[in-house]
Design an enzyme around this catalytic site. Structure first.
Site, PDB file in Angstrom:
ATOM      1  N   LYS A 112       0.830  -1.206   0.000  1.00  0.00           N
ATOM      2  CA  LYS A 112       0.000   0.000   0.000  1.00  0.00           C
ATOM      3  C   LYS A 112       0.863   1.253   0.000  1.00  0.00           C
ATOM      4  O   LYS A 112       0.562   2.241  -0.690  1.00  0.00           O
ATOM      5  CB  LYS A 112      -0.940  -0.019   1.205  1.00  0.00           C
ATOM      6  CG  LYS A 112      -2.058  -1.048   1.070  1.00  0.00           C
ATOM      7  CD  LYS A 112      -2.768  -1.298   2.383  1.00  0.00           C
ATOM      8  CE  LYS A 112      -3.804  -2.421   2.206  1.00  0.00           C
ATOM      9  NZ  LYS A 112      -4.413  -2.824   3.474  1.00  0.00           N
ATOM     10  N   GLN A 159      -4.875  -1.900   9.682  1.00  0.00           N
ATOM     11  CA  GLN A 159      -4.656  -3.186   9.027  1.00  0.00           C
ATOM     12  C   GLN A 159      -5.235  -4.323   9.873  1.00  0.00           C
ATOM     13  O   GLN A 159      -4.947  -4.448  11.057  1.00  0.00           O
ATOM     14  CB  GLN A 159      -3.158  -3.417   8.806  1.00  0.00           C
ATOM     15  CG  GLN A 159      -2.839  -4.650   7.999  1.00  0.00           C
ATOM     16  CD  GLN A 159      -3.322  -4.545   6.559  1.00  0.00           C
ATOM     17  OE1 GLN A 159      -3.188  -3.514   5.918  1.00  0.00           O
ATOM     18  NE2 GLN A 159      -3.890  -5.619   6.053  1.00  0.00           N
ATOM     19  N   ASP A 208     -11.496   2.786   4.154  1.00  0.00           N
ATOM     20  CA  ASP A 208     -11.802   1.358   4.032  1.00  0.00           C
ATOM     21  C   ASP A 208     -13.301   1.118   3.877  1.00  0.00           C
ATOM     22  O   ASP A 208     -13.721   0.049   3.442  1.00  0.00           O
ATOM     23  CB  ASP A 208     -11.284   0.598   5.265  1.00  0.00           C
ATOM     24  CG  ASP A 208     -10.129  -0.312   4.942  1.00  0.00           C
ATOM     25  OD1 ASP A 208      -9.864  -0.551   3.747  1.00  0.00           O
ATOM     26  OD2 ASP A 208      -9.475  -0.796   5.878  1.00  0.00           O
TER      27      ASP A 208
END
Length: 362
Positions: free
Chosen positions: A122, A166, A189
């Site tokens: 990422k 994460q 997200d």
């Protein structure tokens, strides 16, 4: 009749046994984006079939009855590259017009190698399009309060436009509390309950859509797949992929059915679908007999199976038996190279959208 296991991460009992014909016993490999790597014996492997690809000059798909292998490969890697180029151009416009650089903060807790790899990828993707990345690495025994403190700091930092925690988190942390602490304006997200709630309601727009389901729909759009009025089946009902994917298809005016661990006759139901999105984490579960001729298949599964010929000792396969799908479907995503690259591309897209929204930049 052989039995197999269909995983369903949204139920209290994550795994239930169902009976299906023409399958061998297999273990469940379930990934939530960053699941641990386990290897399966690929007892259902078949000789590789020839897949004829349509010309690259045209992505548009016309579903047709096909007796010979003719499925078009939906190239997620190529589409993701194109999207990153578009994002890079948008980032340049932001910099030149209002001197704003989009920023993405990622919080990693623990020392899982797979999670560290995803975070590294990422960060690399951010750099490739000009997005500034902020990274926090905490030990496995870090307290929940430490994580919440970093989230609070990033919530208030105007140079950060997206916050990603994460997953998975260590078992001693309350995942729901931590995800809910991310302000909805920076929830790139798309997991905040207010974003999911808005996604589910007609006439409401979420600030962000979860990246993997968003990537699935984007692939359908970019390959010219007509969704309106079509029958769509989503296999799996997780909060991360299955449920939001079904909501997105419904927003596109598809008639949507969700197949899950307690669904009776899943093969029969799936065979009625014009569009299939599979996200269940079961290697080669969806066989040719499940597929309607001319259907379009988006395979979210990433499952390793034993392969002695591979230097790694395994190879990656999807939830859909690719060789069989190529003979029947109009189009199918490969694994790897299908949905995976789209997830990160959508994360970058959400981050840039957040920055533009923060400064009312169109």
């Amino acid at each position: 009749m052989a039995s197999m296991i269909l995983s369903d991460p949204s139920s209290a009992a994550a795994v239930h046994r169902l009976s299906f014909t023409r399958f061998s016993n297999s273990l469940v490999f379930l990934r939530r984006f960053v699941g641990p790597l386990h290897v399966f014996s690929d007892t259902a492997a078949l000789p590789r079939a020839l897949c004829l690809h349509a010309p690259r000059s045209s992505r548009f798909i016309t579903a047709s009855m096909a007796a010979e292998p003719s499925a078009k490969v939906i190239d997620g890697k190529s589409v993701a590259k194109q999207i990153r180029e578009e994002i890079s151009a948008e980032v340049t416009k932001l910099k030149e017009a209002i001197e704003v650089v989009p920023g993405l903060a990622v919080i990693l807790v623990g020392d899982r190698k797979d999670s560290a790899t995803y975070v590294r990828n990422k960060k690399k993707a951010c750099e490739s399009v000009g997005i500034k990345s902020f990274e926090v690495n905490l030990p496995n025994d870090a307290s929940e309060q430490e994580v919440l403190k970093y989230i609070s700091d990033f919530n208030g930092d105007p140079s950060v436009h997206g916050i990603l925690v994460q997953l998975p988190l260590p078992s001693h942390m309350n995942e729901q509390n931590i995800l809910n602490a991310v302000t909805i304006e920076k929830d790139v997200d798309g997991f905040h309950p207010l974003n999911i709630g808005r996604l589910a309601m007609r006439g409401r727009e979420p600030m962000f859509v979860p990246c993997t389901p968003k990537g699935c729909i984007e692939l359908l759009h970019r390959y010219g797949v007509d969704i309106k009025g079509k029958r769509a089946v989503v296999i799996g009902r997780s909060n991360i992929v299955g449920m939001p994917a079904a909501l997105l298809l419904q927003r596109e005016d598809a008639t949507v059915t969700i197949v899950h661990s307690r669904t009776k006759n899943p093969e029969e139901i799936t065979r009625q679908a014009d569009i299939i999105i599979s996200a269940v984490g079961q290697p080669n579960m969806v066989r040719g007999s499940w597929i309607k001729p001319g259907a379009v298949i988006i395979d979210v599964g990433i499952n390793p199976v034993e392969d002695a010929s591979s230097p790694r000792g395994y190879r990656l396969v999807g939830d859909v038996c690719y060789d069989e799908a190529c003979k029947i479907a109009a189009a199918v995503t490969p694994v790897p190279g299908g949905v995976g690259p789209m997830t990160i591309a959508m994360l970058l897209s959400n981050t840039v959208s957040s920055a533009k929204r923060a400064y009312n930049f169109n």
